[in-house]
Design a protein around this motif. Structure first.
Motif, PDB file in Angstrom:
ATOM      1  N   GLY A  86       0.631  -1.178   0.035  1.00 42.23           N
ATOM      2  CA  GLY A  86       0.133   0.013  -0.018  1.00 42.23           C
ATOM      3  C   GLY A  86       0.883   1.280  -0.021  1.00 42.23           C
ATOM      4  N   GLU A  87       0.309   2.495  -0.176  1.00 42.46           N
ATOM      5  CA  GLU A  87       1.033   3.717  -0.332  1.00 42.46           C
ATOM      6  C   GLU A  87       0.116   4.693   0.223  1.00 42.46           C
ATOM      7  N   ARG A  88       0.823   5.768   0.747  1.00 40.86           N
ATOM      8  CA  ARG A  88       0.252   6.886   1.165  1.00 40.86           C
ATOM      9  C   ARG A  88       1.156   8.094   0.825  1.00 40.86           C
ATOM     10  N   TYR A  89       0.506   8.946   0.141  1.00 40.69           N
ATOM     11  CA  TYR A  89       1.210  10.247  -0.082  1.00 40.69           C
ATOM     12  C   TYR A  89       0.543  11.310   0.601  1.00 40.69           C
ATOM     13  N   SER A  90       1.138  12.426   1.183  1.00 47.90           N
ATOM     14  CA  SER A  90       0.839  13.540   1.866  1.00 47.90           C
ATOM     15  C   SER A  90       1.474  14.677   1.218  1.00 47.90           C
ATOM     16  N   CYS A  91       0.431  16.043   0.865  1.00 49.33           N
ATOM     17  CA  CYS A  91       1.232  17.079   0.263  1.00 49.33           C
ATOM     18  C   CYS A  91       0.680  18.338   0.922  1.00 49.33           C
ATOM     19  N   THR A  92       1.353  19.202   1.320  1.00 47.68           N
ATOM     20  CA  THR A  92       0.963  20.749   1.888  1.00 47.68           C
ATOM     21  C   THR A  92       1.706  21.547   1.298  1.00 47.68           C
ATOM     22  N   ILE A  97       5.927  17.083  -0.457  1.00 42.45           N
ATOM     23  CA  ILE A  97       5.283  15.737  -0.500  1.00 42.45           C
ATOM     24  C   ILE A  97       5.928  14.926   0.419  1.00 42.45           C
ATOM     25  N   PHE A  98       5.181  13.949   0.845  1.00 38.35           N
ATOM     26  CA  PHE A  98       5.482  12.653   1.780  1.00 38.35           C
ATOM     27  C   PHE A  98       4.922  11.533   1.206  1.00 38.35           C
ATOM     28  N   HIS A  99       5.870  10.566   1.200  1.00 35.17           N
ATOM     29  CA  HIS A  99       5.275   9.149   0.852  1.00 35.17           C
ATOM     30  C   HIS A  99       5.904   8.272   1.871  1.00 35.17           C
ATOM     31  N   ALA A 100       4.957   7.318   1.853  1.00 34.34           N
ATOM     32  CA  ALA A 100       5.127   6.032   2.894  1.00 34.34           C
ATOM     33  C   ALA A 100       4.474   4.770   2.152  1.00 34.34           C
ATOM     34  N   VAL A 101       5.273   3.779   2.423  1.00 34.28           N
ATOM     35  CA  VAL A 101       4.752   2.511   2.109  1.00 34.28           C
ATOM     36  C   VAL A 101       4.115   1.930   3.273  1.00 34.28           C
ATOM     37  N   THR A 102       2.680   1.429   2.944  1.00 34.94           N
ATOM     38  CA  THR A 102       1.947   0.999   4.066  1.00 34.94           C
ATOM     39  C   THR A 102       1.579  -0.445   3.941  1.00 34.94           C
ATOM     40  N   GLY A 103       1.585  -1.067   5.229  1.00 31.81           N
ATOM     41  CA  GLY A 103       1.113  -2.381   5.083  1.00 31.81           C
ATOM     42  C   GLY A 103      -0.439  -2.843   5.111  1.00 31.81           C
ATOM     43  N   ILE A 104      -0.803  -4.209   5.135  1.00 34.99           N
ATOM     44  CA  ILE A 104      -2.023  -4.652   5.059  1.00 34.99           C
ATOM     45  C   ILE A 104      -2.901  -3.850   6.048  1.00 34.99           C
ATOM     46  N   HIS A 105      -2.528  -3.225   7.467  1.00 36.99           N
ATOM     47  CA  HIS A 105      -3.362  -2.645   8.132  1.00 36.99           C
ATOM     48  C   HIS A 105      -3.154  -1.242   8.550  1.00 36.99           C
ATOM     49  N   GLY A 106      -2.568  -0.751   7.249  1.00 31.67           N
ATOM     50  CA  GLY A 106      -2.188   0.734   7.236  1.00 31.67           C
ATOM     51  C   GLY A 106      -1.053   1.393   7.812  1.00 31.67           C
ATOM     52  N   ASP A 107      -0.214   0.285   8.646  1.00 29.25           N
ATOM     53  CA  ASP A 107       0.746   0.867   9.283  1.00 29.25           C
ATOM     54  C   ASP A 107       1.967   1.289   8.356  1.00 29.25           C
ATOM     55  N   LEU A 109       5.449   1.363   6.925  1.00 27.90           N
ATOM     56  CA  LEU A 109       6.562   0.263   6.989  1.00 27.90           C
ATOM     57  C   LEU A 109       7.833   1.199   6.499  1.00 27.90           C
ATOM     58  N   ILE A 110       8.925   1.539   7.448  1.00 30.91           N
ATOM     59  CA  ILE A 110       9.934   2.201   6.989  1.00 30.91           C
ATOM     60  C   ILE A 110      10.966   0.962   6.972  1.00 30.91           C
ATOM     61  N   PRO A 111      11.765   1.538   5.522  1.00 31.80           N
ATOM     62  CA  PRO A 111      12.635   0.554   5.092  1.00 31.80           C
ATOM     63  C   PRO A 111      13.943   0.770   5.936  1.00 31.80           C
ATOM     64  N   LEU A 137       7.722   9.113   9.691  1.00 35.69           N
ATOM     65  CA  LEU A 137       6.446   8.686   9.841  1.00 35.69           C
ATOM     66  C   LEU A 137       5.349   9.717   9.304  1.00 35.69           C
ATOM     67  N   GLY A 138       5.794  10.744   8.792  1.00 37.49           N
ATOM     68  CA  GLY A 138       4.870  11.988   8.377  1.00 37.49           C
ATOM     69  C   GLY A 138       4.307  12.623   9.384  1.00 37.49           C
ATOM     70  N   LYS A 139       4.692  12.768  10.605  1.00 34.58           N
ATOM     71  CA  LYS A 139       4.214  13.474  11.592  1.00 34.58           C
ATOM     72  C   LYS A 139       4.067  14.950  11.357  1.00 34.58           C
ATOM     73  N   PRO A 140       4.993  15.522  10.708  1.00 27.75           N
ATOM     74  CA  PRO A 140       4.877  17.053  10.283  1.00 27.75           C
ATOM     75  C   PRO A 140       3.624  17.288   9.276  1.00 27.75           C
ATOM     76  N   TRP A 141       3.482  16.343   8.430  1.00 29.02           N
ATOM     77  CA  TRP A 141       2.270  16.439   7.302  1.00 29.02           C
ATOM     78  C   TRP A 141       1.235  16.120   8.097  1.00 29.02           C
ATOM     79  N   ASP A 142       1.179  15.128   9.003  1.00 30.88           N
ATOM     80  CA  ASP A 142      -0.026  14.760   9.881  1.00 30.88           C
ATOM     81  C   ASP A 142      -0.581  16.085  10.690  1.00 30.88           C
ATOM     82  N   ASP A 143       0.435  16.721  11.308  1.00 31.46           N
ATOM     83  CA  ASP A 143       0.111  17.913  12.159  1.00 31.46           C
ATOM     84  C   ASP A 143      -0.501  19.007  11.107  1.00 31.46           C
TER      85      ASP A 143
END
Length: 164
Positions: A86-92, A97-107, A109-111, A137-143
């Motif tokens: 899975g993937e998640r992109y956040s942009c402000t 832009i922030f990119h993260a790979v996500t697992g089956i439960h949405g967590d 996954l940091i390489p 973990l994308g905290k600045p984007w989440d904030d």
């Protein structure tokens, strides 16, 4: 192999809304008409949600198509499928832009190599480990996006019926 995901446009000036639709349509190869509602967190802007289905990698294409507009806040998610995580992109506007790979439960996954690099930067005194992990973990984007995520009046609300 196909996957599905959601595009969340958290805020866009009214003049940008049709351009967002055209960009999404260009990626998906079909006409797109988003339902826009006012964004109470940023008066004068609009928000929308759009569920999509496409090939693995579509989230990346959507994020790339939208990332160039300075006044746009958005997130794109993609569910994992048999051929891709899975993937998640956040942009402000402020953070880019922030990119993260996500697992089956949405967590997220940091390489391993990114964790090792964060540890090395921390050990060298270039940064604090806690700040590095928050960034990974994308905290600045989440904030920054959190005030925009709350549903305004008339926004669609999704009820989750299955608990994992």
């Amino acid at each position: 192999m196909t996957t599905r995901g959601v595009l969340y446009v958290h805020s866009a000036p009214r003049a940008l809304c049709p351009h967002v639709e055209w960009a999404v349509a260009g990626v998906l190869g079909t006409r797109v008409s988003l339902d826009w509602i006012r964004q109470p967190a940023a008066p004068g802007t609009w928000r929308s949600e759009f569920s999509w289905q496409g090939e693995a990698g579509t989230a990346s294409k959507l994020a790339s198509a939208l990332r160039g507009w300075q006044l746009l806040r958005f997130e794109v998610t993609a569910e994992p499928c048999p051929t891709a995580e899975g993937e998640r992109y956040s942009c402000t506007p402020d953070l880019g832009i922030f990119h993260a790979v996500t697992g089956i439960h949405g967590d997220i996954l940091i390489p391993e190599d990114r964790l090792r690099a964060a540890l090395v930067r921390s050990q060298r005194g270039e940064t604090e480990l806690e700040a590095e992990l928050a960034r990974l973990l994308g905290k600045p984007w989440d904030d920054e996006l959190e005030p925009f995520r709350y549903a305004g009046e008339g926004a669609p609300v999704r009820w989750l019926h299955q608990v994992v």
